[in-house]
Design a protein around this motif. Structure first.
Motif, PDB file in Angstrom:
ATOM      1  N   PRO A   1      21.538  17.191  18.359  1.00 14.30           N
ATOM      2  CA  PRO A   1      22.426  16.050  18.564  1.00 14.30           C
ATOM      3  C   PRO A   1      23.449  15.944  17.431  1.00 14.30           C
ATOM      4  O   PRO A   1      23.163  16.310  16.291  1.00 14.30           O
ATOM      5  N   PHE A   2      24.625  15.454  17.764  1.00 18.81           N
ATOM      6  CA  PHE A   2      25.682  15.251  16.780  1.00 18.81           C
ATOM      7  C   PHE A   2      25.928  13.762  16.617  1.00 18.81           C
ATOM      8  O   PHE A   2      25.904  12.999  17.590  1.00 18.81           O
ATOM      9  N   GLY A   3      26.178  13.341  15.380  1.00 19.20           N
ATOM     10  CA  GLY A   3      26.479  11.944  15.095  1.00 19.20           C
ATOM     11  C   GLY A   3      26.934  11.806  13.657  1.00 19.20           C
ATOM     12  O   GLY A   3      26.665  12.683  12.820  1.00 19.20           O
ATOM     13  N   ASP A   4      27.657  10.742  13.371  1.00 16.57           N
ATOM     14  CA  ASP A   4      28.110  10.486  11.998  1.00 16.57           C
ATOM     15  C   ASP A   4      28.957  11.633  11.442  1.00 16.57           C
ATOM     16  O   ASP A   4      28.940  11.928  10.243  1.00 16.57           O
ATOM     17  N   GLY A   5      29.679  12.321  12.320  1.00 13.64           N
ATOM     18  CA  GLY A   5      30.567  13.375  11.869  1.00 13.64           C
ATOM     19  C   GLY A   5      29.895  14.694  11.543  1.00 13.64           C
ATOM     20  O   GLY A   5      30.507  15.576  10.928  1.00 13.64           O
ATOM     21  N   ALA A   6      28.622  14.850  11.940  1.00 11.46           N
ATOM     22  CA  ALA A   6      27.892  16.081  11.634  1.00 11.46           C
ATOM     23  C   ALA A   6      26.939  16.422  12.766  1.00 11.46           C
ATOM     24  O   ALA A   6      26.679  15.606  13.659  1.00 11.46           O
TER      25      ALA A   6
ATOM     26  N   SER B   1      19.808   2.231  17.078  1.00  6.87           N
ATOM     27  CA  SER B   1      20.942   2.192  16.156  1.00  6.87           C
ATOM     28  C   SER B   1      21.872   3.383  16.327  1.00  6.87           C
ATOM     29  O   SER B   1      22.936   3.276  16.930  1.00  6.87           O
ATOM     30  N   ARG B   2      21.474   4.558  15.834  1.00  2.23           N
ATOM     31  CA  ARG B   2      22.372   5.717  15.818  1.00  2.23           C
ATOM     32  C   ARG B   2      22.667   6.224  17.226  1.00  2.23           C
ATOM     33  O   ARG B   2      21.779   6.356  18.065  1.00  2.23           O
ATOM     34  N   CYS B   3      23.945   6.531  17.471  1.00  2.00           N
ATOM     35  CA  CYS B   3      24.394   7.060  18.752  1.00  2.00           C
ATOM     36  C   CYS B   3      24.754   8.539  18.608  1.00  2.00           C
ATOM     37  O   CYS B   3      25.242   8.967  17.557  1.00  2.00           O
ATOM     38  N   ALA B   4      24.527   9.303  19.663  1.00  2.75           N
ATOM     39  CA  ALA B   4      24.901  10.714  19.660  1.00  2.75           C
ATOM     40  C   ALA B   4      26.330  10.862  20.186  1.00  2.75           C
ATOM     41  O   ALA B   4      26.661  10.350  21.251  1.00  2.75           O
ATOM     42  N   ASP B   5      27.162  11.554  19.425  1.00  2.00           N
ATOM     43  CA  ASP B   5      28.510  11.854  19.897  1.00  2.00           C
ATOM     44  C   ASP B   5      28.441  12.875  21.029  1.00  2.00           C
ATOM     45  O   ASP B   5      29.219  12.824  21.984  1.00  2.00           O
ATOM     46  N   GLU B   6      27.505  13.790  20.900  1.00  5.74           N
ATOM     47  CA  GLU B   6      27.248  14.801  21.924  1.00  5.74           C
ATOM     48  C   GLU B   6      25.899  15.435  21.623  1.00  5.74           C
ATOM     49  O   GLU B   6      25.357  15.263  20.526  1.00  5.74           O
ATOM     50  N   ILE B   7      25.362  16.144  22.588  1.00  4.19           N
ATOM     51  CA  ILE B   7      24.165  16.944  22.361  1.00  4.19           C
ATOM     52  C   ILE B   7      24.464  18.357  22.853  1.00  4.19           C
ATOM     53  O   ILE B   7      24.919  18.559  23.982  1.00  4.19           O
ATOM     54  N   PHE B   8      24.231  19.321  21.977  1.00  2.00           N
ATOM     55  CA  PHE B   8      24.546  20.723  22.244  1.00  2.00           C
ATOM     56  C   PHE B   8      23.237  21.446  22.550  1.00  2.00           C
ATOM     57  O   PHE B   8      22.304  21.428  21.737  1.00  2.00           O
ATOM     58  N   VAL B   9      23.167  22.064  23.722  1.00  2.26           N
ATOM     59  CA  VAL B   9      21.919  22.661  24.191  1.00  2.26           C
ATOM     60  C   VAL B   9      22.077  24.170  24.325  1.00  2.26           C
ATOM     61  O   VAL B   9      23.058  24.667  24.891  1.00  2.26           O
ATOM     62  N   ASN B  10      21.100  24.891  23.804  1.00  2.00           N
ATOM     63  CA  ASN B  10      21.059  26.347  23.881  1.00  2.00           C
ATOM     64  C   ASN B  10      19.993  26.724  24.904  1.00  2.00           C
ATOM     65  O   ASN B  10      18.800  26.520  24.673  1.00  2.00           O
TER      66      ASN B  10
END
Length: 274
Positions: A108-113, A155-164
């Motif tokens: 998961p991506f969040g907080d710019g990372a 609280s924290r939200c995912a900007d995106e989730i990258f799946v392999n």
């Protein structure tokens, strides 16, 4: 004759940067000249903010960055997020829980990372060690013990989730899951990777949002791109420029085709434009 241009939106890989992920002196000079003419220069990338190379992120001429394929718009001068199209916290956690049931590697991506559990981080480093992408993974990932500790659903939200996805049947299961949960969208990246974002999130929507914020007519923008994820923002812009190395669908939707990213194609058009 070019129309009035107030904003330049540009992808990074395969577009603004050469194949060594570097910014040439010719391109840098063109960006500086455009900025001096009062034109906003906005990188629009699939990378998270921390993954944007310093040669771009630290430029005086860069005031705003659109990251994670449109999920976030940052005011980099004042170090703040302006606009977010993130997946809400509850659905972020639900998606993580459901992906745990599938035999797939994800982050998961969040907080710019990007957040990577140790096995995921080790996989990427071993895969890309010694390549131009090695620095990207070191700079853009935060190693964590557990995604569930970070994404608690409150609280924290995912900007995106990258799946392999190692197998086609797993990829099909991920797609089915995305459709079942609703309010999400997915994008196939090659035959192995899937990017999951909030429904309606793309570079085109983000371009329109930053134009609204800056009170710029979106028709007074020019977009540079090469990949399939650049299609929406090139369609939204007033002028769409495809790199010679771009995917066929990008060239088909372009107003102009310029030289490759290794031949300073972006600089060529900017210099002609101003």
């Amino acid at each position: 004759m070019y129309k009035k241009i107030e904003l330049i939106g540009t992808d990074l890989e395969g577009t603004l940067l050469d194949d060594n992920k570097e910014l040439s002196e010719e391109t840098l000079s063109a960006l500086k000249n455009a900025y001096e003419k009062g034109i906003h220069i906005v990188p629009i990338t699939g990378r998270p903010l921390k993954g944007v190379p310093k040669c771009v992120r630290n430029l005086e001429q860069i005031e705003y960055i659109i990251s994670s394929n449109g999920a976030n718009i940052y005011d980099v001068k004042n170090e703040r997020e302006l606009i977010s199209f993130s997946i809400d916290s509850e659905k972020s956690r639900l998606l993580i829980d459901e992906l745990r049931q599938l035999d797939c590697m994800f982050e998961p991506f969040g907080d710019g990372a990007g957040y990577a559990e140790k096995n995921v981080f080790d996989y990427y480093i071993s895969t890309f060690k010694g390549t131009p992408l090695e620095d990207y993974f070191f700079s853009s990932r935060i190693v964590c013990d557990s995604y569930e500790e970070l994404f608690d659903g409150k609280s924290r939200c995912a900007d995106e989730i990258f799946v392999n996805c190692a197998e086609a049947k797993i990829r099909d299961s991920v797609i089915e899951l995305t459709e079942k949960l609703g309010g999400l969208q997915y994008c196939n990246l090659g035959d192995r990777f899937i990017e999951i974002t909030k429904e309606g999130t793309d570079k085109g929507a983000a371009l329109r949002a930053i134009c609204d914020y800056l009170r710029i007519d979106v028709n007074n923008t020019i977009a540079f791109g090469d990949g399939e994820n650049d299609l929406q923002f090139m369609q939204a812009a007033g002028i769409a420029v495809a790199m010679e190395n771009a995917f066929p669908i990008i060239k088909q939707n372009a107003d102009i085709i310029t030289k490759t990213n290794n031949e300073n194609g972006v600089a060529k058009i900017i210099n002609e434009m101003i």
